[in-house]
Design a protein around this motif. Structure first.
Motif, short mmCIF file in Angstrom:
data_model
loop_
_atom_site.label_atom_id
_atom_site.label_comp_id
_atom_site.label_asym_id
_atom_site.label_seq_id
_atom_site.Cartn_x
_atom_site.Cartn_y
_atom_site.Cartn_z
N ILE A 8 0.84 -1.20 0.00
CA ILE A 8 0.00 0.00 0.00
C ILE A 8 0.88 1.25 0.00
O ILE A 8 0.70 2.17 -0.80
CB ILE A 8 -0.94 0.02 1.23
CG1 ILE A 8 -1.99 -1.08 1.11
CG2 ILE A 8 -1.60 1.39 1.38
CD1 ILE A 8 -2.86 -1.24 2.35
N LEU A 9 1.84 1.30 0.91
CA LEU A 9 2.70 2.49 1.00
C LEU A 9 3.40 2.76 -0.34
O LEU A 9 3.55 3.91 -0.75
CB LEU A 9 3.74 2.31 2.11
CG LEU A 9 3.17 2.18 3.54
CD1 LEU A 9 4.29 1.88 4.54
CD2 LEU A 9 2.43 3.45 3.96
N ARG A 10 3.78 1.68 -1.03
CA ARG A 10 4.50 1.83 -2.31
C ARG A 10 3.60 2.32 -3.43
O ARG A 10 4.09 2.62 -4.52
CB ARG A 10 5.17 0.50 -2.69
CG ARG A 10 6.31 0.13 -1.80
CD ARG A 10 7.03 -1.16 -2.23
NE ARG A 10 7.91 -1.58 -1.15
CZ ARG A 10 7.88 -2.76 -0.54
NH1 ARG A 10 7.02 -3.69 -0.93
NH2 ARG A 10 8.70 -3.02 0.46
N CYS A 11 2.30 2.35 -3.20
CA CYS A 11 1.38 2.89 -4.21
C CYS A 11 1.24 4.41 -4.09
O CYS A 11 0.62 5.04 -4.95
CB CYS A 11 0.01 2.22 -4.10
SG CYS A 11 0.03 0.50 -4.66
N TYR A 12 1.81 5.00 -3.04
CA TYR A 12 1.76 6.47 -2.88
C TYR A 12 2.96 7.10 -3.57
O TYR A 12 4.05 6.52 -3.59
CB TYR A 12 1.75 6.84 -1.38
CG TYR A 12 0.37 6.63 -0.77
CD1 TYR A 12 -0.49 7.69 -0.55
CD2 TYR A 12 -0.07 5.35 -0.47
CE1 TYR A 12 -1.76 7.48 -0.03
CE2 TYR A 12 -1.35 5.12 0.04
CZ TYR A 12 -2.19 6.21 0.27
OH TYR A 12 -3.45 5.99 0.75
N PRO A 13 2.74 8.29 -4.16
CA PRO A 13 3.86 8.95 -4.85
C PRO A 13 4.81 9.60 -3.85
O PRO A 13 4.42 9.91 -2.73
CB PRO A 13 3.14 10.04 -5.66
CG PRO A 13 1.97 10.41 -4.80
CD PRO A 13 1.52 9.12 -4.14
N ASP A 14 6.05 9.80 -4.27
CA ASP A 14 6.95 10.68 -3.50
C ASP A 14 6.31 12.06 -3.43
O ASP A 14 5.83 12.57 -4.45
CB ASP A 14 8.30 10.83 -4.21
CG ASP A 14 9.18 9.60 -4.04
OD1 ASP A 14 8.80 8.70 -3.26
OD2 ASP A 14 10.22 9.54 -4.70
N LEU A 15 6.32 12.67 -2.27
CA LEU A 15 5.80 14.03 -2.16
C LEU A 15 6.70 14.98 -2.96
O LEU A 15 7.93 14.93 -2.83
CB LEU A 15 5.74 14.47 -0.69
CG LEU A 15 4.59 13.87 0.11
CD1 LEU A 15 4.69 14.30 1.57
CD2 LEU A 15 3.24 14.26 -0.46
N ALA A 16 6.06 15.81 -3.79
CA ALA A 16 6.81 16.75 -4.64
C ALA A 16 7.86 16.03 -5.47
O ALA A 16 8.94 16.55 -5.73
CB ALA A 16 7.45 17.86 -3.79
N ARG A 51 16.30 3.70 2.98
CA ARG A 51 16.34 3.13 4.33
C ARG A 51 15.22 2.12 4.56
O ARG A 51 15.44 1.06 5.14
CB ARG A 51 16.25 4.27 5.37
CG ARG A 51 16.23 3.82 6.82
CD ARG A 51 16.52 4.99 7.74
NE ARG A 51 16.16 4.73 9.12
CZ ARG A 51 16.87 4.01 9.99
NH1 ARG A 51 18.01 3.50 9.61
NH2 ARG A 51 16.44 3.83 11.23
N PHE A 52 14.00 2.44 4.10
CA PHE A 52 12.84 1.63 4.47
C PHE A 52 12.29 0.74 3.35
O PHE A 52 11.57 -0.23 3.63
CB PHE A 52 11.71 2.53 4.98
CG PHE A 52 12.07 3.29 6.23
CD1 PHE A 52 12.36 2.61 7.41
CD2 PHE A 52 12.15 4.68 6.23
CE1 PHE A 52 12.70 3.29 8.57
CE2 PHE A 52 12.49 5.37 7.38
CZ PHE A 52 12.76 4.68 8.55
N GLY A 53 12.58 1.05 2.10
CA GLY A 53 12.03 0.25 1.01
C GLY A 53 10.60 0.60 0.67
O GLY A 53 9.91 -0.17 -0.02
N PHE A 54 10.12 1.70 1.18
CA PHE A 54 8.82 2.24 0.77
C PHE A 54 8.87 3.75 0.93
O PHE A 54 9.73 4.26 1.68
CB PHE A 54 7.66 1.63 1.58
CG PHE A 54 7.88 1.55 3.07
CD1 PHE A 54 7.72 2.67 3.88
CD2 PHE A 54 8.25 0.35 3.68
CE1 PHE A 54 7.92 2.60 5.26
CE2 PHE A 54 8.46 0.27 5.05
CZ PHE A 54 8.30 1.39 5.85
N PRO A 55 7.99 4.49 0.23
CA PRO A 55 8.09 5.95 0.29
C PRO A 55 7.51 6.53 1.57
O PRO A 55 6.70 5.89 2.25
CB PRO A 55 7.27 6.40 -0.93
CG PRO A 55 6.31 5.31 -1.17
CD PRO A 55 6.98 4.02 -0.73
N PHE A 56 7.94 7.74 1.87
CA PHE A 56 7.42 8.52 3.01
C PHE A 56 5.97 8.90 2.72
O PHE A 56 5.69 9.54 1.70
CB PHE A 56 8.29 9.77 3.17
CG PHE A 56 7.79 10.76 4.19
CD1 PHE A 56 7.91 10.50 5.55
CD2 PHE A 56 7.23 11.97 3.79
CE1 PHE A 56 7.48 11.43 6.49
CE2 PHE A 56 6.80 12.90 4.72
CZ PHE A 56 6.93 12.62 6.08
#
Lengths: 177, 177
Positions: free
Chosen positions: B63-71, B114-119
């Motif tokens: 799920i987290l990986r479906c979110y875009p990098d902010l900006a 670090r985490f393998g998924f986006p912030f």
């Protein structure tokens, strides 16, 4: 693209490339990225399959509901995903007679009313006559049987989509990386 | 749109309307359709939340990986989803100075390595200064803490997206049905 190249992909690229192996479910592709490195393509496919199998029944129904009606409004409105558009074309579903289109539409509707999810079939492994026949027959199944059958078809579709993306000489692979 | 109207939606319409409540995860919306009728909007939101909680850890990372990098590159390339574009604008992320944009990009990259998924953060509840500060601080967390924190933020985002779609007078609701 060999398995080492796949294993080296950052998650964003991995999801961009393989995110529609299960129709409109990049969540599944993104989840199995956690399982890399994959020994081979079969291992990647198995990881996808295992993720699907571990979902609750509502989740499996959710997957089925992400697939378009065959020859339905996404085809008419040109909103099919690239993969689905190709699969429609291969099975001749983009060139139905008006009679065939009406029959398909009615049967899709009946199926969805009965089961609460759309009819899913691997179009690349069938032609339009066979699809109409199976749609008619599968409408008579029980819901649990049909849910499992739909998921089997999802896995066949995923198998061919993966092969198309990764293996340049795969049969049925018009669009490769 | 009241809860009776929501409960009466065919699955296709339900998914068309609510499919991006969890970013690029129509599977989740489509799955909870099986749980209708919902007593109220809170019950629908709870069903989404419970589905997420029942996923394996890899699924939550998915799920987290479906979110875009902010900006990030989706903002630059104009490929953000409608909901995400609005959230970027509200937090001022579509109007960063070049220095802020560089800092955001570097921190997003560090976080993902670090985490393998986006912030993931609920941009509507924060401004750009606060987002940069939290991105800096959360980079120092443990992976399991940060996965859980990301999912909490996913739920806050989903809450506001649902409200925007359903409640005409909700704060932060620029686009309603």
């Amino acid at each position: 693209m060999d398995i080492d190249a796949i294993n080296a992909l950052p998650c964003e690229d991995f999801v961009n490339i393989f995110g529609n192996v299960v129709e409109k479910c990049p969540l599944i592709t993104a989840a199995v990225w956690s399982r890399r490195p994959f020994a081979n393509l079969t291992a990647l496919e198995a990881a996808i399959s295992e993720f699907i199998d571990a979902l609750p029944e509502s989740g499996k129904e959710g997957i089925l509901r992400c697939y378009p009606d065959l020859a339905g409004r996404d085809l008419q409105g040109d909103t099919l995903t690239r993969e689905s558009r190709e699969e429609h074309a291969r099975a001749g579903l983009d060139a139905l007679s008006s009679g065939e289109a009406l029959r398909m539409s009615r049967l899709n509707w009946e199926y969805k009313v009965r089961f609460g999810f759309p009819f899913v079939i691997c179009a690349r492994m069938n032609d339009k006559a066979n699809i109409l026949q199976q749609l008619t027959e599968r409408c008579r199944n029980e819901r649990t049987v049909e849910r499992a059958r739909g998921i089997e078809e999802v896995k066949k579709i995923s198998h061919l989509r993966l092969q198309s993306l990764v293996l340049p000489d795969a049969p049925n692979a018009p669009n490769k990386l």
